[in-house]
Each structure stands twice: as structure tokens, then as C-alpha cells.
Design a protein around this motif. Structure first.
Motif, short mmCIF file in Angstrom:
data_model
loop_
_atom_site.label_atom_id
_atom_site.label_comp_id
_atom_site.label_asym_id
_atom_site.label_seq_id
_atom_site.Cartn_x
_atom_site.Cartn_y
_atom_site.Cartn_z
N GLU A 9 -20.06 0.55 -4.34
CA GLU A 9 -18.66 0.30 -3.95
C GLU A 9 -18.05 1.52 -3.30
O GLU A 9 -17.38 1.42 -2.26
N ASP A 10 -18.26 2.70 -3.88
CA ASP A 10 -17.71 3.94 -3.30
C ASP A 10 -18.27 4.19 -1.91
O ASP A 10 -17.54 4.54 -0.98
N GLN A 11 -19.60 4.01 -1.75
CA GLN A 11 -20.22 4.21 -0.43
C GLN A 11 -19.68 3.21 0.59
O GLN A 11 -19.45 3.56 1.76
N SER A 12 -19.44 1.98 0.14
CA SER A 12 -18.94 0.95 1.05
C SER A 12 -17.52 1.26 1.51
O SER A 12 -17.20 1.13 2.70
N PHE A 13 -16.65 1.69 0.58
CA PHE A 13 -15.30 2.07 0.96
C PHE A 13 -15.33 3.25 1.93
O PHE A 13 -14.62 3.28 2.94
N THR A 14 -16.16 4.26 1.63
CA THR A 14 -16.25 5.45 2.48
C THR A 14 -16.75 5.10 3.87
O THR A 14 -16.21 5.58 4.89
N THR A 15 -17.79 4.25 3.95
CA THR A 15 -18.33 3.83 5.24
C THR A 15 -17.28 3.09 6.05
O THR A 15 -17.15 3.30 7.27
N SER A 16 -16.49 2.25 5.39
CA SER A 16 -15.43 1.51 6.09
C SER A 16 -14.39 2.46 6.66
O SER A 16 -13.91 2.26 7.79
N VAL A 17 -14.02 3.48 5.90
CA VAL A 17 -13.03 4.45 6.38
C VAL A 17 -13.58 5.22 7.57
O VAL A 17 -12.88 5.45 8.56
N VAL A 67 -6.00 -4.75 5.48
CA VAL A 67 -5.70 -4.33 4.11
C VAL A 67 -6.43 -5.20 3.08
O VAL A 67 -6.78 -4.74 1.99
N ILE A 68 -6.73 -6.44 3.46
CA ILE A 68 -7.41 -7.34 2.52
C ILE A 68 -8.88 -6.97 2.34
O ILE A 68 -9.54 -7.43 1.40
N ASN A 69 -9.40 -6.09 3.23
CA ASN A 69 -10.80 -5.67 3.17
C ASN A 69 -11.18 -5.20 1.77
O ASN A 69 -12.18 -5.64 1.20
N GLY A 70 -10.39 -4.30 1.22
CA GLY A 70 -10.71 -3.74 -0.09
C GLY A 70 -10.41 -4.66 -1.25
O GLY A 70 -10.81 -4.38 -2.39
N ALA A 71 -9.69 -5.76 -0.96
CA ALA A 71 -9.29 -6.67 -2.03
C ALA A 71 -10.13 -7.93 -2.10
O ALA A 71 -9.99 -8.72 -3.04
N ALA A 127 -5.33 3.30 8.22
CA ALA A 127 -4.41 3.52 7.10
C ALA A 127 -4.67 2.50 5.99
O ALA A 127 -4.63 2.83 4.80
N ALA A 128 -4.93 1.24 6.39
CA ALA A 128 -5.19 0.20 5.40
C ALA A 128 -6.47 0.49 4.62
O ALA A 128 -6.50 0.43 3.38
N LEU A 129 -7.54 0.82 5.34
CA LEU A 129 -8.82 1.07 4.67
C LEU A 129 -8.78 2.35 3.84
O LEU A 129 -9.37 2.42 2.75
N LEU A 130 -8.07 3.37 4.34
CA LEU A 130 -7.94 4.61 3.58
C LEU A 130 -7.12 4.38 2.31
O LEU A 130 -7.50 4.84 1.22
N SER A 131 -6.01 3.67 2.43
CA SER A 131 -5.19 3.40 1.24
C SER A 131 -5.94 2.52 0.25
O SER A 131 -5.84 2.72 -0.97
N ASP A 132 -6.72 1.56 0.77
CA ASP A 132 -7.55 0.74 -0.12
C ASP A 132 -8.51 1.62 -0.91
O ASP A 132 -8.67 1.47 -2.13
N ALA A 133 -9.20 2.55 -0.19
CA ALA A 133 -10.17 3.43 -0.84
C ALA A 133 -9.51 4.34 -1.87
O ALA A 133 -10.02 4.52 -2.98
N VAL A 134 -8.35 4.91 -1.50
CA VAL A 134 -7.65 5.82 -2.42
C VAL A 134 -7.18 5.08 -3.67
O VAL A 134 -7.36 5.56 -4.80
N LEU A 135 -6.60 3.90 -3.48
CA LEU A 135 -6.10 3.12 -4.63
C LEU A 135 -7.25 2.67 -5.52
O LEU A 135 -7.15 2.74 -6.76
N ALA A 136 -8.35 2.21 -4.90
CA ALA A 136 -9.50 1.77 -5.69
C ALA A 136 -10.12 2.94 -6.46
O ALA A 136 -10.46 2.80 -7.64
N TYR A 180 -14.42 -7.45 6.43
CA TYR A 180 -15.44 -7.63 5.41
C TYR A 180 -16.39 -6.45 5.27
O TYR A 180 -17.42 -6.57 4.61
N SER A 181 -16.08 -5.30 5.90
CA SER A 181 -17.06 -4.21 5.92
C SER A 181 -17.43 -3.74 4.52
O SER A 181 -18.61 -3.47 4.24
N THR A 182 -16.44 -3.62 3.64
CA THR A 182 -16.74 -3.17 2.28
C THR A 182 -17.69 -4.14 1.60
O THR A 182 -18.70 -3.75 0.99
#
Length: 466
Positions: free
Chosen positions: A296-304, A33-37, A154-163, A284-286
């Protein structure tokens, strides 16, 4: 021993296993979950690379401590009560981390959450190994890793959705609270679910036999696992538990640097699972993809997308672990991981630019993505789940709780080392050298398995010999 393989009992065993494996979901959710933060925490608190890495990794020290004590706690309190403790710790950690006002404050809450996750990481595979019939144990134990991968997703998807909802992880979302803080707070939901399910599942029959609660154990063996002769199984369990009632370091002592050789096998296997670098991707993928020119959007999407691959390929292990065997899957995984990591290392060596103006020229961006995801494919279908299957079953009963706790603690410490050093090493020597190092450990893992790992498929836990 004859085991009744009725659909009713199979469904019950699977249901209980899924409930216990929610601890694995928390494991995966908290670890990723810390990935996106990461970038928001670094910017918000003005951290350098080392302290950013330490803030990400500090929870893993709590995980190691939780794993270390979970075995002895579960022997005294029972598996269910320790699961509830893990749930409670994760709840308060999620809220505290989301509302943290300083780096030390955030670290304290992350360590508390780590204690809970460390507990869950030991109890779930141990409980599943103890409740599952031998014919299904490999597949059911793999559900733990499936739950971990779903938690990561779920963590990476929720990170992407919230961001995306906030227009950026550092922007305010609801009630004037930044999106990166909500990434932690939503962890309360799975933690509460885990606590409720922990109340509903039966206690481990092996724990009950150890506490001389034979009637309760017999009822669970008959009603859940479908044992036709539960009293005979209880007698078998009791024979193997006589030395386990006072579990201590004496049970795992041996001639190899003070420990039994099989314990060292578990420790090294657990360390190698982390030293191939899987969590450099999931923590650290994002940040990683942004560092080589992705938005940033591409990085979140790639991580998901990577996390979806991780979930999907775990089903391969579930399907084949009881057919192909643990040992063969691990060796095949080592080869595949090595190839993927070498591809990524070569691709990252072609990076051009510096600072915020970096990129991977064509076709190296594609090669890096393919290599990283090929690595995830082989890790998720082999080393990810199979390492946990083996740790839960490879030790004799007299040393299982203590040895499993030590092996899991070693896994968390190795995770901490990689998570702590990855940002600094990336800055000092570059992604290419770092991924080359991961490839080296993937190669080492092949020869280690070939020489040291026993095959345990189809064996009852009572038959495990050191």
C-alpha cells in the motif's frame, strides 16, 4: 490589431488566468481524490468490482451534465456567477462525501460535486480564451491543464499523507473519522479559494459586449489585456457575436449526423483524450499497483511520483504550444503514448500468481513503471493540455459556448465509461488486454489529428472560421 505587451499588462493577464484556472485545480483534485479511497470504500460498503467502478465513475455523470449546461448558463448569468456556482457545489459535495453513511448517499454527493467540476471544466478554458491576447492564448490556456495536474498531485499527495498518518486509509484519523473520509473533506479548502477568486477577477469582455456593457468591456480590455484601441476590438467582437446572443442547437447543426463537422471534430478529440486511458492511472493507480504486488505504501508513493511527472511535463506544453503549434504537439503525443502503453501492456502480460498473491517478475515491474510513466510524460505534455486549448479556441464565436459544452460533456462521458469499466475489464480480460486497447486508441488519435485537426496558433478568436 496592435496589442500593448507591457510587463504590467502581461502580469495582470497571467494573474487573472491563474485565478480562473483554480477551477482546473478542483477538476484535477476531485477526479483523483477518490484514488486513495477506492479500496476503503469497496471494503467499507462491501462492493463488487462493477459497483466499485460505478461509485468511482458516477461523479462523472454529474460532470457531463454540468459541462452540458455550463455554456448556456454562462451566456445568461456571466462567467463569474457560474464559477461561484461551481465552487458552492464542490463545497457541499466535499463535506457530504466525507460524511456519507451509505453508497447511494455517497453517490448523490459525488454527482453534486461532479456538476460543479463539469461547470468549472467548461468555464475556465472559455474564460481564459476570451480574456487572453492571441499571442499568449495557447500558453495561458495551458495553465488550465497545469492546474488540473497540480490538483491531481495535491489529491494524491493528501491521500498518501492522510493514509500514512492514520496507518492506513481505512483507519480512524481525527475525531474518530476514517482517513478515506478526510480525503474528501479537505476538498473544501480549494473550493472556498476558487469561490473567493471568482469574486475578484473581471468579467469576460466578450460576455459584457454581448450584454451591451461596452464601457465595462473597454475598461477590462485596456487595463487587463493592454489593448491600445479597445473600442475597435469591441466592434470586432460585436460583429462576431450577433448570432451568438441566442445561442442554441441551431448554431451547431450541420450535415454530419445533425451536427456541424467541426463540432464532431471537437467531440471525437475529447473522447480520444479519455480513451487512451489516462484516468485509469489517476483514478485507480493505487489499486492497480497493489494488484501487481506493490505494498500500500509503495502504491501511494508511486501514484504521487506519477502525478509529479504529470505536473512537470505540462510545462513542456506551456512552453511549446504557441511555438510548435497545437497539431504537431498532438501527433507527437500520440506516438509517445502508444509506445508507453505498449510497454505497459507487454509488462502486465507477464504477471504471475492470482488473488492477493500476484507480482511482476524482474524486469517486468520496472518495464511497467517506465511504460506507464512514459505514457504520462507524453500525455501531460501534449494531449492533456492541448485538447483543452483547442476546445476553447477552435470554434467560431457564434457556436463556441454550445460546442465547447458538448465537447466537454463528451469528454466526461468517455471518462465515465473508462472509469466504470476499468475494474471489471481488468478482472475479466486482464491488464495487458486493457492497456493494449488504450494503445489502439492512441494510434487512432494520431491519424485523427493528421486528418481533421486545424492549426489555430496565433489566430484571434474573431478570425476563427468553421
Amino acid at each position: 490589431m496592435t496589442t500593448q505587451a507591457s510587463a504590467n499588462h502581461t502580469a495582470k493577464v497571467i494573474g487573472v488566468t491563474i485565478a480562473a484556472a483554480v477551477g482546473g485545480f478542483l477538476f484535477g483534485f476531485d477526479s483523483s481524490v477518490i484514488n486513495g479511497a477506492v479500496d476503503s470504500i469497496q471494503g467499507n460498503f462491501g462492493l463488487g468490482e462493477f459497483f466499485t467502478g460505478f461509485t468511482v465513475a458516477v461523479a462523472l455523470l454529474g460532470c457531463a451534465a454540468g459541462a452540458w449546461f455550463a455554456g448556456s448558463l454562462s451566456d445568461r448569468w456571466g462567467r463569474k456567477k457560474v464559477m461561484l456556482l461551481g465552487s458552492f457545489l464542490f463545497i457541499i459535495s466535499s463535506v457530504g462525501s466525507g460524511l456519507a453513511f451509505s453508497v447511494p448517499d455517497l453517490m448523490v454527493w459525488r454527482v453534486l460535486g461532479g456538476l460543479g467540476i463539469g461547470i468549472a471544466s467548461v468555464i475556465a478554458p472559455a474564460y481564459i480564451a476570451e480574456i487572453a491576447p492571441a499571442r499568449m492564448r495557447g500558453s495561458l490556456a495551458s495553465l488550465q491543464q497545469l492546474a488540473i495536474t497540480i490538483g491531481i498531485f495535491a489529491a494524491l499527495l493528501s491521500d498518501a499523507v492522510l493514509a500514512n498518518t492514520a496507518g492506513g486509509a481505512s483507519n480512524d484519523l481525527w475525531f474518530g473519522v476514517e482517513a478515506w473520509r478526510w480525503m474528501f473533506i479537505v476538498g473544501v479548502i480549494p473550493a472556498v479559494i476558487y469561490g473567493v477568486l471568482s469574486l475578484l477577477i473581471p468579467e469576460s469582455p466578450r460576455y459584457l459586449v454581448g450584454k451591451h456593457l461596452d464601457e465595462e468591456a473597454a475598461e477590462i480590455l485596456a487595463n487587463i489585456t493592454g489593448e491600445l484601441h479597445p473600442n475597435e476590438r469591441i466592434h470586432e467582437i460585436r460583429l462576431t457575436l450577433r448570432a451568438e446572443q441566442k445561442s442554441s442547437f441551431a448554431d451547431i447543426r450541420g450535415p454530419k449526423f445533425g451536427l456541424h463537422p467541426l463540432v464532431w471534430v471537437g467531440i471525437v478529440m475529447a473522447v480520444l483524450q479519455q480513451f487512451v486511458g489516462i484516468n485509469a492511472i489517476f483514478y485507480y493507480s493505487t489499486t492497480l499497483w497493489k494488484s501487481v504486488g506493490f505494498t500500500e505504501d509503495q502504491s501511494f508513493t508511486t501514484s504521487v511520483i506519477t502525478s509529479v511527472i504529470n505536473v512537470a511535463m505540462t510545462f513542456v506544453a506551456i512552453l511549446f504550444v504557441d511555438r510548435v503549434g497545437r497539431r504537431n504537439l498532438l501527433m507527437a503525443g500520440s506516438i509517445g503514448m502508444f509506445v508507453g502503453l505498449i510497454m505497459a501492456a507487454v509488462a502486465f502480460s507477464q504477471q504471475i500468481g492470482s488473488g492477493d498473491e500476484v507480482s511482476l517478475p524482474s524486469p517486468w515491474g520496472v518495464v511497467a513503471l517506465i511504460g506507464a510513466n512514459l505514457f504520462v510524460v507524453f500525455f501531460a505534455s501534449t494531449w492533456g493540455p492541448v485538447m483543452w486549448v483547442l476546445l476553447g479556441e477552435m470554434f467560431p464565436n457564434r457556436m463556441r459556448a454550445m460546442a465547447l459544452g458538448i465537447g466537454t460533456a463528451a469528454n466526461w462521458i468517455a471518462n465515465f465509461v473508462i472509469s466504470l469499466l476499468f475494474p471489471s475489464l481488468t478482472e475479466m480480460v486482464g491488464l495487458s488486454i486493457v492497456y493494449g486497447g488504450f494503445a489502439f486508441f492512441a494510434a487512432v488519435s494520431f491519424f485523427f489529428v493528421k486528418r481533421n485537426i486545424p492549426e489555430t496558433k496565433g489566430m484571434e478568436l474573431e478570425d476563427m472560421k468553421a
